[in-house]
Design an enzyme around this catalytic site. Sequence first.
Site, PDB file in Angstrom:
ATOM      1  CD  GLU A  79     -54.858  54.286 -10.689  1.00 57.35           C
ATOM      2  OE1 GLU A  79     -54.235  55.262 -11.161  1.00 57.35           O
ATOM      3  OE2 GLU A  79     -54.565  53.780  -9.591  1.00 57.35           O
ATOM      4  CG  HIS A 148     -58.305  56.042  -0.208  1.00 59.75           C
ATOM      5  ND1 HIS A 148     -57.736  57.273  -0.075  1.00 59.75           N
ATOM      6  CD2 HIS A 148     -57.354  55.241  -0.744  1.00 59.75           C
ATOM      7  CE1 HIS A 148     -56.479  57.228  -0.490  1.00 59.75           C
ATOM      8  NE2 HIS A 148     -56.224  56.008  -0.912  1.00 59.75           N
TER       9      HIS A 148
END
Lengths: 343, 338
Positions: A79, A148
């Site tokens: 990322e 998440h």
Amino acid sequence: MTNMTYREAVRLAMIEEMDRDQNVFIMGEDIGKYKGTFRVTDGLFERYCQEPRDWLVEPPHPEILDGVGRRVIDTPITEPGIVGMATGAAMTGLRPIVEMMTMSFSILALDQIINHAAKIHYMTGGQISVPLVIRGPGGAANQLSAQHSHSMEGWYAHVPGLKVVAPATPNCAKGMLKAAIRDDNPVIFTENPGLYSMKGDVSDNVDEIIPFGKARIAKEGKDISLIAYSRMVNVSLAAAELLAADGIDAEVVDVRSLLPLDTETIYNSVRKTHRAVVVYEDWKSGGFGAEIAARIAQDCFDDLDAPVGRVGGLNVPMPYARVLELQCIPNEQDVLAEVRKIG
Amino acid sequence: MAKPAQKNLPASPAELISYYREMLFIRHFEEKCNLAYRTGKAGGYLHVYIGMEPLVVGWLNNIRKGHDYVITAYRDHGHALVLGSDPVATMAEIMGRSGGQSRGKGGSMHIYDVEKQFYGGWGIVGGHTALGGGLALAAKYRKEDRVTLCYLGDGAANAGVFFETLNMCGLWQLPIIFIIENNLYAMGTALERHAADPQLYKRGFPFNMKHERVDGHDLIEVLNHSKRIIDDCRENSQPYLIEAMTYRNMGHGAADNDRQLYRTKEEEDEYMKRDCIRLYEAFLESNGILSRSEMEKIDAEELDRAETVYEEADKSPFPEPDQVYTDVYTDMTPEVGH
Ligand SMILES: Cc1ncc(C[n+]2csc(CCOP(=O)(O)OP(=O)(O)O)c2C)c(N)n1
Ligand SMILES: [Mg+2]
């Protein structure tokens, strides 16, 4: 108008903008061949990555055809690197869209987002701008548990230099994503996974964008203002229906743009109803709803007949067990309870 | 230094003389930066390139200036100057004045000149390497023949995002040259104490890119290998990882006032004997390009120029208070007031 899901609306916005402007491309993890974890990018790889590649680069190494040189770029799972590379490309005037597999993973890229992308225009004295969109699912889905399920929009809305939006309807998703892609500043565009399958009428006009900084009245009412964004707009609308049975006529304000924030529409609503409850999915403590509540309390003090109420997520990491998870995410009963509490 | 007279000249005598001027000008300019810091005209963190000048004078005179992309960390004055950025604006930026490239909002660590394709100027160690990868991605996406030069320190070569970027640049064969300015120290931590394998050029190996360790003291060497590498990178759209061996003559930054905490006086003396400007002067003399007295004259002229730049920059006004809100966004002002 065409009836479609939120997911399709997001996809359509990307297609329209990629067709309109060759500077627009999308990169992210598993967004190409795999179509995205939530299938948002379904069809994009086929649409933009088949022969002929006309104006696109002819790679000197044809064996890496799936790599850069295409407009839908599958990346490694890195990322910070993805956001940094997209930011660098944006500095030259390209308009990358980065799909985060979930906004929870954007935490890895905070340095690139906050320390780099958000600072560039200012540090360069306006010499360089960063037309970058980071979009993806944010908030709780279904039993994805603690790592998440983050709502990150409040974190990003804290940062000058970023714009942050959280649309609640398919039409807003399309119009605001188009605005985000055309914006010359870094934009965080968050999509609550609970919204992806929601259907609604969406404008067919390829030139129609929904500018940031303008809240929407999702339902008019006169007795209390429920102020929310993203999926909590739906929760507030459901709560408004329950309140109607009690003879309370609630107004629902869809904030949809956190930064810039349309305080005028929020204040006008509160000045009409004299009561406000702010509803947000993020942890209640220190979340963006707290900012909205503070502003109302300060700027609409004389108009208020009750303290500003707040409904937020429970201040715990998201648990896995469905019963516990549901306890954490605000629902219409929580909103009702808060409305009763403030009196 | 090996017998310089036998070297192939990598440039015309006139160019070689102009490089000499450039090296001297950067040096005097940065001595003025340190002066500005000592006298309170510059604040914050300020890092000079003294001792490392060939890495900008050599490499950047071999790129297509204003076409190829250049990006580096906070030790960035020399890059701006060689790329042709206005020295007065650069000094004004360092002094936090409205005449700076970023009108005083960037400072010494954040010099940018987009017209010269100079993309800064970054303060997070390793962070800008991903941006550099993005510049190269953009060039390839647009089918342009631009090369990106991304400088970083030996310390930055340990950053996670750097490895991520190497991977993507190798995977997609982007036209980028990473130049690790290996000056043997990351602030006060010596190379051997921060890198598991101090041969940093090997870090290109796992990422499918050409990798080399090169000299960074001898300008002639730098001119020669940089030309070869830049040409190859451009022609074949190939990434490179270069480890350039160098040394910073001064402290890490202007605030580093005790270098003996991490390196010995003897070591410094040894390196001072091989100072890049001295090496280059010996070369110019032995090749009959400049005599000692001509060099002295040039030195005096460049010192003079640096002094003028300093004085001119010092005349630039401080930014107006309302400037605090400009350039946060391209099209809106953030909320105003405390
Ligand atoms: C992420 C991060 N950590 C720490 C620092 C503080 N810091 C600034 S420069 C530096 C040393 C970097 O050394 P190197 O990369 O070798 O570059 P050099 O200063 O030698 O040019 C450190 C630790 C920083 N700026 N950013
Ligand atoms: Mg170093």
